[in-house]
Design an enzyme around this catalytic site. Structure first.
Site: not given
Ligand code: NAD
Length: 477
Positions: A177, A251, A285, A381
């Site tokens: 997804k 993550e 991240c 963040e």
């Molecule tokens: P997000 O949490 O908004 O979304 C991540 C994913 O989850 C997307 O595909 C989104 O559509 C989906 N999603 C949203 N609501 C959901 C729900 N209720 N149930 C299941 N899935 C749902 O994050 P983002 O804004 O896309 O990405 C940025 C974040 O990702 C930052 O906090 C960053 O630090 C983190 N990140 C972490 C790593 C790591 O390896 N630790 C790597 C990259 C990004």
């Protein structure tokens, strides 16, 4: 397939492009121009169900293939990624915004990931335990079944590769997804995988936002969840996984400390932190968000990093600039709001802080000095090119500041002294410590968070193991 010619992207289920049951399509936007790139299908809960069913069927056959065959397929995917590298890099750049040269490096990384896990397929190893002469007691490792891969928008192609390669190597199928603002890279990667010989149904892609994400993480046919994203969404995923006791790897975010000791090679530290905070427009991240700098070298550090920040040329990713735009409009607004908050809370804006007057979601590389670790900009963040520089006077204070945060993903220490480096490494609460560099490691190195930065580890054999469950066998001879 070419970006220029395809205007609509259906879902990818069971090896085929299928229309969404909702009939809903949304636009994905080029962040450098604010112009639509294409339309993509939005999956409903019924489409997610279809994808999970396809994955279950494909997984049963895949789990029965021998290790050599799985290795061959994954190795062929690595080759196919390299053959399609230019096309994949262009898709990543157009949809996400990053400079094309940087995207090309990431695509090579994705190919290496598949090569690494091709080599893991014959390393599914159990253990045996002595139970006396009349018995044999040992463990088998078995795939879970269907792995849900929920992907964020900052490095969509690489994170998809990192998610699916270990899952497939261990004998699982996946339903991916992607994030709603970067639907295309995971779709293209899946097609490359299929063309390279991955059986139909083993990789399925259901685009859309929270709704298909929630449908997937709460689906009773999903056997493990790998989620990468923000802490609040990670919490929601964990809650819906609890319903079926589905194991999760999370993550999540970081607010990572880079401690610069008074004996550090300043040139080296500034270069590493510059790369750490401004790469991918700060949307990493693992970014070096908080530079915690000794008071003796503080002014010099600020002067040097400001000069570096002011040297950045912003531009469309396809022109391979120093820095591309942020990924989407709402995120630009969030980053600008954090900058306002920093000014309001009394930090000194040394450079940047504005969105240039041009099309695209651009923001200048920004440096704040005189930051107190309690300020919002030091605690939350930002996920943008915004560096907070925080002073300290002794090592104990540096450790206290570094750890005074709910997150614990990565960290860094800059010092010429090995004892200091090791003391700091032990004291800092984070899943990774970089010493005299930023973004070190390899495909084989585990990556993940302490504290609220996550559960479990991605990459290396840690990720592979997370896709296998243990069965204990006890035989009476
Ligand atoms: P997000 O949490 O908004 O979304 C991540 C994913 O989850 C997307 O595909 C989104 O559509 C989906 N999603 C949203 N609501 C959901 C729900 N209720 N149930 C299941 N899935 C749902 O994050 P983002 O804004 O896309 O990405 C940025 C974040 O990702 C930052 O906090 C960053 O630090 C983190 N990140 C972490 C790593 C790591 O390896 N630790 C790597 C990259 C990004």
């Amino acid at each position: 397939m070419s970006l220029a010619t395809q205007e609509r992207y259906p879902l990818f289920i069971d090896g085929e492009h299928v229309e969404p049951s909702s009939e809903e399509y949304r636009e994905t936007i080029d962040p450098a121009t604010e112009e639509p790139i294409a339309q993509y299908a939005v999956a409903s809960a019924a489409d997610v169900d279809r994808a999970v069913t396809a994955a279950q069927r494909a997984q049963t056959e895949w789990a029965e293939t021998d290790a050599d065959e799985r290795a061959q397929v994954l190795g062929d995917v690595a080759d196919a990624i390299r053959e399609n590298a230019d096309r994949l890099a262009e898709i990543e750049t157009r949809d996400q915004g990053k400079p094309i040269g940087y995207a090309q490096g990431m695509i090579q990384g994705a190919a290496s990931t598949f090569d690494f896990y091709a080599g893991a397929t014959d390393k599914i190893e159990g253990e045996s335990f002595p139970v006396g002469e009349d018995g044999v007691n040992f463990t088998l490792k078995e795939p879970y079944g269907v792995s849900a891969q929920i992907i964020p928008w900052n490095t969509p192609l690489n994170l998809t590769a990192q998610g699916i390669a270990p899952a497939l190597a261990a004998g699982n199928a996946v339903v991916v997804k992607p994030a709603p603002t970067t639907p295309l890279p995971p779709l293209y990667l899946s097609e490359v995988c299929q063309e390279a010989g991955v059986p139909d149904g083993l990789i399925n892609v259901v685009n859309g936002g929270a709704e298909p994400g929630a449908a997937l993480s709460g689906h009773d046919g999903v056997d493990t969840i790998s989620f990468t994203g923000s802490v609040p969404t990670g919490q929601a995923v964990m809650e819906s996984a609890a319903k079926n006791i589905t194991p999760v790897t999370l993550e999540l975010g970081g607010k990572n400390p880079a401690v610069v000791m008074p004996d550090a090679d300043l040139e080296e530290a500034v270069t590493a932190i510059q790369i750490g905070i401004f790469s991918n427009t700060g949307q990493i991240c693992a970014a070096a968000d908080r530079a915690i700098v000794h008071e003796d070298i503080y002014d010099e550090f600020v002067e040097m990093i400001v000069e570096r920040a002011e040297g950045y040329e912003l531009g469309a990713g396809m022109d391979d600039p120093d820095m591309g735009p942020l990924n989407h409009e709402a995120h630009l607004a969030e980053v600008l709001e954090y900058i306002e908050t920093g000014i309001d809370e009394g930090a000194t804006l040394e450079t940047g802080g504005d969105a240039p007057d041009r099309d695209g979601y651009f923001v200048e590389p920004t440096v704040f000095s005189d930051v107190d670790n309690g300020m919002t900009i030091a605690q939350e963040e930002i996920f943008g090119p915004v560096l907070c520089v925080i002073p300290f006077s002794d090592q104990a204070e540096a450790i206290e500041i570094a750890n005074d945060i709910e997150l614990g993903l990565t960290s860094g220490v800059f010092t010429q002294d090995l004892d200091t480096a090791m003391e700091m490494t032990k004291a800092i609460e984070a899943g990774t410590v970089y010493v005299n560099q930023w973004f070190g490691g390899s495909t084989a190195s585990p990556f993940g968070g302490y504290k609220k930065s996550g559960i479990g580890r991605e990459m290396g054999m840690y990720a592979f193991e997370s896709h296998l469950q243990t069965k204990t066998v006890s035989i009476d001879l």
